[in-house]
Design an enzyme around this catalytic site. Structure first.
Site, PDB file in Angstrom:
ATOM      1  N   LYS A  25      15.768  21.984 -11.130  1.00 47.02           N
ATOM      2  CA  LYS A  25      15.231  20.564 -11.701  1.00 47.02           C
ATOM      3  C   LYS A  25      15.981  19.494 -12.195  1.00 47.02           C
ATOM      4  CE  LYS A  25      11.616  19.743 -10.981  1.00 47.02           C
ATOM      5  NZ  LYS A  25       9.968  19.742 -10.982  1.00 47.02           N
ATOM      6  N   GLU A  57       9.474   8.228 -16.962  1.00 44.35           N
ATOM      7  CA  GLU A  57       8.143   8.887 -17.105  1.00 44.35           C
ATOM      8  C   GLU A  57       7.502   8.534 -18.381  1.00 44.35           C
ATOM      9  OE1 GLU A  57       8.102  12.821 -16.055  1.00 44.35           O
ATOM     10  OE2 GLU A  57       8.665  12.520 -13.925  1.00 44.35           O
ATOM     11  N   HIS A 106       0.902  -1.283  -0.128  1.00 43.50           N
ATOM     12  CA  HIS A 106      -0.067   0.023   0.059  1.00 43.50           C
ATOM     13  C   HIS A 106       1.089   1.353   0.105  1.00 43.50           C
ATOM     14  CE1 HIS A 106      -3.338  -2.890   0.976  1.00 43.50           C
ATOM     15  NE2 HIS A 106      -2.114  -3.302   2.013  1.00 43.50           N
ATOM     16  N   SER A 138      14.627  21.563 -16.593  1.00 39.47           N
ATOM     17  CA  SER A 138      13.203  22.332 -16.749  1.00 39.47           C
ATOM     18  C   SER A 138      13.728  23.645 -17.314  1.00 39.47           C
ATOM     19  CB  SER A 138      12.523  22.487 -15.328  1.00 39.47           C
ATOM     20  OG  SER A 138      11.829  23.623 -15.527  1.00 39.47           O
TER      21      SER A 138
END
Ligand code: ARG
Length: 482
Positions: A307, A314, A180, A301
């Site tokens: 970043k 992804e 979980h 970024s």
């Protein structure tokens, strides 16, 4: 598919320019037609923009067919020689980027036949004896897919080898195991990575199994009912490395279940990749800080200078949807198609090709990326000490001292509450404190309450004890070589 769009646009521009000046060439099958097919229809029905990547497999299939026709005296030895020499030229043109594709010739098969006829004359026209594009295309796709399956299996093994390298190195590196997405029990990072080794092992098994059904020869089925020529299908099957022939001509030209099966296997590979991707994204987020990925797999970024984003995992996660979509496309393509061949089946290629390309690109990148994972063992250890991850071990300890499991569960739950109230982990409570929850606790409790004690106790096949992980890695090396 990527290149196909631009080729299609180029074709459409080309045909618009030439439209008024000269009549378009007539199609190979145009004899019974009163007028040429509308230009828009020609573009709509043509597949050459994307099926040209079958060209070399088409030639392989044609040569095996021609050799069989000559062996069965359906065409002459001279015709065969002319066909072979023409095909050699075409192959050289293809490899040199010199082959001229034409939209008017509709698909890869007619483009190659047209060129062959230009090179070999009537012999070229005889190649299509005892054959139809229906059994031809089914053969080409199977030959092409067989090569793709073999290549992807090798790529999967390479990714597995990368996982093994890391698992070996981190057989004793403790991390929290989750259920979980909550800290559950300590595991080793090596054990965690070996879970992916197993997933990809099953993916390879699935491909090997699918390959058996891909590897059957449709040629000889002709349009749908077989042919009246005295052909030898087994000879062609053997020449092309097929395990045998498709036993029913209608089935041979019409079903694409072998491609659907492959896409299902491909969707599962990507699904496994997507799970790994999701974990990589989480692990490298500063909240976890478990791993770093080398800069060559990350991007920055354009607005936030600080970043470093995990774009590769992804994107792989996103591409999983695309491959699963291709599976759905092929299922819907096949659904309720009457026997035998229908033009619907021309739509099998783009989803299939794109599935292969996407899986192949993804596996290549992941093989390098997994090998490049850098682990922050301290961060993993600290996280494993945050969620009372050895609570089950304490309960098991009490059970072994004679307490019924439910009572042990209750005693440990109260100890966890006390640790929470003090803002510390269960594993850091002292002996006196622990004894408040059960008089059965002795000094030997720390053998199981520590992370290392917990890991070492899970010492059975499939368990996370470092010694077991090392044994699993060793065995996995042998499995990879087999
Ligand atoms: N380009 C076609 C395909 O991919 C080849 C078979 C065409 N057969 C036909 N009867 N029109 O399916």
């Amino acid at each position: 598919m990527r290149a196909a769009f631009s080729i299609l646009t180029a074709f459409s521009a080309m045909s618009k320019n030439t439209q008024k000046k000269k009549a378009r060439p007539r199609a190979a099958w145009s004899g019974r037609f009163a007028e040429p097919v509308a230009e828009r229809v020609q573009r709509y029905t043509a597949s050459v923009a994307f099926d040209q990547r079958l060209a070399e497999h088409d030639i392989r299939g044609s040569l095996a067919h021609a050799r069989m026709l000559a062996a069965c005296a359906v065409i002459s030895k001279r015709d065969l020689a002319a066909i072979e020499s023409g095909m050699r030229t075409i192959l050289a043109e293809l490899r040199g980027g010199k082959f001229k594709w034409s939209l008017a010739s509709e698909d890869v098969h007619l483009n190659i036949e047209r060129r062959l006829t230009a090179l070999a004359g009537d012999a070229g026209k005889r190649l299509h004896t005892a054959r139809s594009r229906n059994d031809q295309v089914a053969t080409d796709v199977r030959l092409w897919l067989r090569d793709a399956i073999d290549a992807i299996s090798v790529q999967l093994a390479a990714l597995q080898a990368s996982l093994l390298g890391q698992a070996e190195h981190h057989a004793g590196t403790v991390m929290p195991g989750f259920t979980h997405l909550q800290v559950a029990q300590p595991v080793t990072f090596g054990h965690h990575l070996m879970a992916y080794f197993e997933m990809f092992a099953r993916d390879r098994e699935r491909l090997a199994d699918c390959r058996k059904r891909v590897n059957r020869l449709p040629l000889g089925a002709a349009a749908l009912a077989g042919t009246s020529y005295p052909i030898d299908r087994d000879m062609v099957a053997q020449a092309l490395g097929f395990d045998g022939v498709c036993a029913n001509s209608l089935d041979a030209v019409s079903d694409r279940d072998f491609a659907i099966e492959f896409c299902a296997a491909a969707a599962l590979i990507m699904t496994h990749i997507s799970r790994l991707s999701e974990e990589l994204v989480l692990w490298m987020s500063p909240r976890y800080g478990f791993i770093r990925l080398p800069d060559r797999f990350c991007t920055g970024s354009s607005i936030m200078p600080q970043k470093k984003n995990p774009d590769v995992p992804e994107l792989a996660r996103g591409k999983t949807g695309r491959v699963a979509g291709h599976l759905m496309a092929l299922l819907m393509l096949m659904k309720a198609q009457p026997l035998a061949y229908n033009k619907d089946n021309q739509e099998d290629k783009e989803p299939l090709f794109d599935s292969v390309d996407t899986v192949s690109d993804t596996l290549a990148i992941f093989t390098d990326m997994v090998a490049g994972i850098e682990v922050d063992a301290d961060a993993m250890r600290a996280a494993a000490l945050e969620g009372h991850s050895t609570a089950t071990d304490l309960a098991d300890y009490l059970v072994k001292k004679g307490l019924p499991f439910r009572d042990a569960h209750e005693a440990v739950a109260r100890a966890v509450r006390a640790a929470d109230a003090r803002g510390c982990d269960l594993a850091t409570l002292g002996l006196d404190e622990l004894r408040q929850f059960s008089p059965l606790v002795g000094a030997d409790v720390f053998k199981v309450l520590t992370l290392e004690g917990s890991l070492a106790s899970r010492n059975h096949v499939g368990g996370t004890a470092p010694a077991r992980v090392r044994a699993a890695v060793k065995q996995a090396h042998r499995r990879l070589k087999a």
